[in-house]
Motif scaffolding. Structure first.
Motif, PDB file in Angstrom:
ATOM      1  N   THR A 206      46.080  11.336  37.339  1.00 19.79           N
ATOM      2  CA  THR A 206      47.053  10.384  37.884  1.00 19.79           C
ATOM      3  C   THR A 206      47.934  11.076  38.928  1.00 19.79           C
ATOM      4  N   ASP A 207      48.658  10.262  39.690  1.00 17.05           N
ATOM      5  CA  ASP A 207      49.626  10.823  40.659  1.00 17.05           C
ATOM      6  C   ASP A 207      50.661  11.696  39.956  1.00 17.05           C
ATOM      7  N   GLU A 208      51.107  11.238  38.761  1.00 10.11           N
ATOM      8  CA  GLU A 208      52.141  11.988  38.034  1.00 10.11           C
ATOM      9  C   GLU A 208      51.609  13.351  37.602  1.00 10.11           C
ATOM     10  N   LEU A 209      50.357  13.367  37.141  1.00  9.43           N
ATOM     11  CA  LEU A 209      49.761  14.648  36.732  1.00  9.43           C
ATOM     12  C   LEU A 209      49.659  15.585  37.932  1.00  9.43           C
ATOM     13  N   ILE A 210      49.170  15.045  39.035  1.00  4.10           N
ATOM     14  CA  ILE A 210      49.030  15.863  40.247  1.00  4.10           C
ATOM     15  C   ILE A 210      50.394  16.428  40.658  1.00  4.10           C
ATOM     16  N   LYS A 211      51.418  15.594  40.556  1.00  3.00           N
ATOM     17  CA  LYS A 211      52.763  16.033  40.942  1.00  3.00           C
ATOM     18  C   LYS A 211      53.201  17.221  40.062  1.00  3.00           C
ATOM     19  N   THR A 212      53.016  17.091  38.757  1.00  2.00           N
ATOM     20  CA  THR A 212      53.418  18.170  37.841  1.00  2.00           C
ATOM     21  C   THR A 212      52.670  19.460  38.168  1.00  2.00           C
ATOM     22  N   LEU A 213      51.376  19.359  38.414  1.00  2.00           N
ATOM     23  CA  LEU A 213      50.566  20.556  38.669  1.00  2.00           C
ATOM     24  C   LEU A 213      50.905  21.158  40.034  1.00  2.00           C
ATOM     25  N   ALA A 214      50.995  20.283  41.043  1.00  2.00           N
ATOM     26  CA  ALA A 214      51.208  20.783  42.404  1.00  2.00           C
ATOM     27  C   ALA A 214      52.583  21.406  42.564  1.00  2.00           C
ATOM     28  N   GLN A 215      53.555  20.949  41.773  1.00  2.00           N
ATOM     29  CA  GLN A 215      54.922  21.470  41.930  1.00  2.00           C
ATOM     30  C   GLN A 215      55.228  22.626  40.979  1.00  2.00           C
ATOM     31  N   SER A 233      29.830  12.054  38.407  1.00  2.00           N
ATOM     32  CA  SER A 233      29.782  10.742  39.076  1.00  2.00           C
ATOM     33  C   SER A 233      30.721  10.752  40.290  1.00  2.00           C
ATOM     34  N   ARG A 234      30.690   9.694  41.073  1.00  2.00           N
ATOM     35  CA  ARG A 234      31.571   9.618  42.261  1.00  2.00           C
ATOM     36  C   ARG A 234      33.036   9.716  41.875  1.00  2.00           C
ATOM     37  N   SER A 235      33.409   9.053  40.781  1.00  2.00           N
ATOM     38  CA  SER A 235      34.817   9.096  40.349  1.00  2.00           C
ATOM     39  C   SER A 235      35.208  10.501  39.898  1.00  2.00           C
ATOM     40  N   VAL A 236      34.301  11.159  39.192  1.00  2.00           N
ATOM     41  CA  VAL A 236      34.576  12.524  38.726  1.00  2.00           C
ATOM     42  C   VAL A 236      34.773  13.437  39.935  1.00  2.00           C
ATOM     43  N   ILE A 237      33.882  13.297  40.906  1.00  2.00           N
ATOM     44  CA  ILE A 237      33.974  14.137  42.110  1.00  2.00           C
ATOM     45  C   ILE A 237      35.294  13.872  42.840  1.00  2.00           C
ATOM     46  N   ALA A 238      35.673  12.599  42.924  1.00  2.00           N
ATOM     47  CA  ALA A 238      36.935  12.262  43.606  1.00  2.00           C
ATOM     48  C   ALA A 238      38.123  12.867  42.866  1.00  2.00           C
ATOM     49  N   ALA A 239      38.096  12.823  41.534  1.00  2.00           N
ATOM     50  CA  ALA A 239      39.192  13.394  40.743  1.00  2.00           C
ATOM     51  C   ALA A 239      39.280  14.910  40.965  1.00  2.00           C
ATOM     52  N   CYS A 240      38.126  15.568  40.978  1.00  2.00           N
ATOM     53  CA  CYS A 240      38.100  17.030  41.174  1.00  2.00           C
ATOM     54  C   CYS A 240      38.578  17.387  42.582  1.00  2.00           C
ATOM     55  N   GLN A 241      38.157  16.594  43.546  1.00  2.00           N
ATOM     56  CA  GLN A 241      38.552  16.832  44.936  1.00  2.00           C
ATOM     57  C   GLN A 241      40.071  16.752  45.074  1.00  2.00           C
ATOM     58  N   LEU A 242      40.649  15.783  44.389  1.00  2.00           N
ATOM     59  CA  LEU A 242      42.097  15.599  44.445  1.00  2.00           C
ATOM     60  C   LEU A 242      42.826  16.815  43.862  1.00  2.00           C
ATOM     61  N   LEU A 243      42.325  17.315  42.753  1.00  2.00           N
ATOM     62  CA  LEU A 243      42.919  18.515  42.157  1.00  2.00           C
ATOM     63  C   LEU A 243      42.812  19.677  43.134  1.00  2.00           C
ATOM     64  N   LYS A 244      41.636  19.837  43.677  1.00  2.35           N
ATOM     65  CA  LYS A 244      41.358  20.931  44.617  1.00  2.35           C
ATOM     66  C   LYS A 244      42.267  20.829  45.847  1.00  2.35           C
ATOM     67  N   ASN A 245      42.391  19.627  46.403  1.00  3.34           N
ATOM     68  CA  ASN A 245      43.195  19.427  47.606  1.00  3.34           C
ATOM     69  C   ASN A 245      44.677  19.680  47.365  1.00  3.34           C
TER      70      ASN A 245
END
Ligand code: SF4
Length: 338
Positions: A206-215, A233-245
């Protein structure tokens, strides 16, 4: 500013709703896959001790009508689980003696395992923790504070490994609080998260999770758990890409499992797909000999042979380290190729 969720990751139901609607009944899962219990040696008795639990997002990556699907094999309770295989036990990696503090397993030098929840989004039949007394290791607020205190009092601890169960099953609010506490500990350098959630329930990113990790003031490492390329799957890849980015280092560990990924083509495909999506293939584990998992065993000799085939096919950085866990050992044991 953390990168926001992209379109591929817009779900009609949030991750908690998806989790609540997971398959927990053998017949329902088989019906969804156009299979019947006549096609497979399913066992309701095996599911009594360790229930079936499969999010729909993982089941959608299974091939309908295929009783040998490698993802289905990982989650379906079968009769083989009831056989007693020699050398198998309830605590094959010796976690129980290390559990001297509730929730904190101080097993390796400089690192602690911090178990905040014993639950998982999926129940993998080969799991070495399937017989683990999690109820004794669930952390309430007081116990969690005691775990934080333990880490504060041990300046030699430079890395906290959030594990479980699956730490990403904690709510965003609870994770944010936990990270704030860990961020305040000066001697900590890294927070590592061992999770299968981005693979089996990508809506969890989620956006909130990304915020906690990125900050976070600490370096964040996520070690995913993916055993077969079909899980990506496509969704899994998108989720991983978001973490990576968002600056998070992504590694993967797999377990070598008979009937799932015990051939060189499957292992090569997994490494290629992981790396194409920014994930380093890190460890390939031999099965931990937990009661009920003997039918998944690939012998050490076969494993070495498979890794040799992978080495002959892929560049070195795509070949995961073949490792096994030994009870009481101070680190994982790398299995040397002959
Ligand atoms: S997600 Fe990991 S800890 Fe949970 S059941 Fe699967 S293998 Fe075990």
């Amino acid at each position: 500013m953390p990168e926001q969720l992209n379109e591929t990751l817009h779900f009609t139901k949030n991750w908690q709703q998806q989790l609540a609607e997971s398959f927990n009944n053998i017949e329902d899962l088989l019906h969804y896959l156009h299979l019947s219990h006549h096609d497979l040696p399913v066992s309701v008795a095996a599911a009594k001790g360790f229930p079936l639990r499969v999010p729909l997002s993982f089941a959608t990556s299974m091939q309908k009508g295929d009783p040998n699907d490698p993802l289905l094999r990982q989650v379906l309770p079968v009769k083989d689980e009831l056989f007693a295989y020699p050398g198998y036990s309830d605590d094959p990696v010796g976690d129980l003696p290390s559990a001297t503090q509730t929730g904190v397993l101080h097993k390796y030098h400089g690192r602690v395992l911090f178990i905040n929840t014993g639950s998982c989004a999926i129940n993998c039949r080969y799991c070495f923790r399937r017989n683990f007394p999690y109820s004794d290791l669930q952390l309430g607020k007081q116990q969690e504070n005691a775990g934080i205190h333990y880490i504060q009092e041990h300046p030699d601890i430079t890395e906290v490994i959030l594990s479980g169960g699956d730490p990403l099953l904690l709510s965003d609010a609870r994770l944010a609080k936990l990270f704030a506490q860990l961020n305040a500990i000066k001697h900590l350098k890294r927070i590592r998260i061992h999770t299968r959630l981005p693979i089996v329930l990508p809506a969890r990113v989620t956006d909130e999770l990304i915020k906690t990790l990125a900050q976070s003031a600490k370096q964040i490492v996520i070690v995913l758990h993916c055993n077969h390329a079909n899980e990506l799957s496509r969704s899994v890849i998108a989720a991983c890409q978001l973490l990576k980015n968002n600056g998070i280092a992504l590694f993967n560990q797999s377990v070598l499992l008979k009937g799932v990924n015990d051939n060189a083509a499957a292992l090569c495909d997994l490494s290629e797909q992981l790396f194409s999506n920014g994930i380093i293939p890190y460890y390939l584990h031999l099965l931990d000999k937990a009661t009920g998992t003997g039918h998944f065993e690939v012998s050490e000799t076969e494993a070495i042979n498979l890794i040799k085939q992978v080495q002959a096919t892929l560049p070195g950085y795509l070949v995961p380290k073949l490792v096994k866990e030994l009870a009481g050992a101070l680190s994982k044991q790398t299995i040397q190729e002959i």
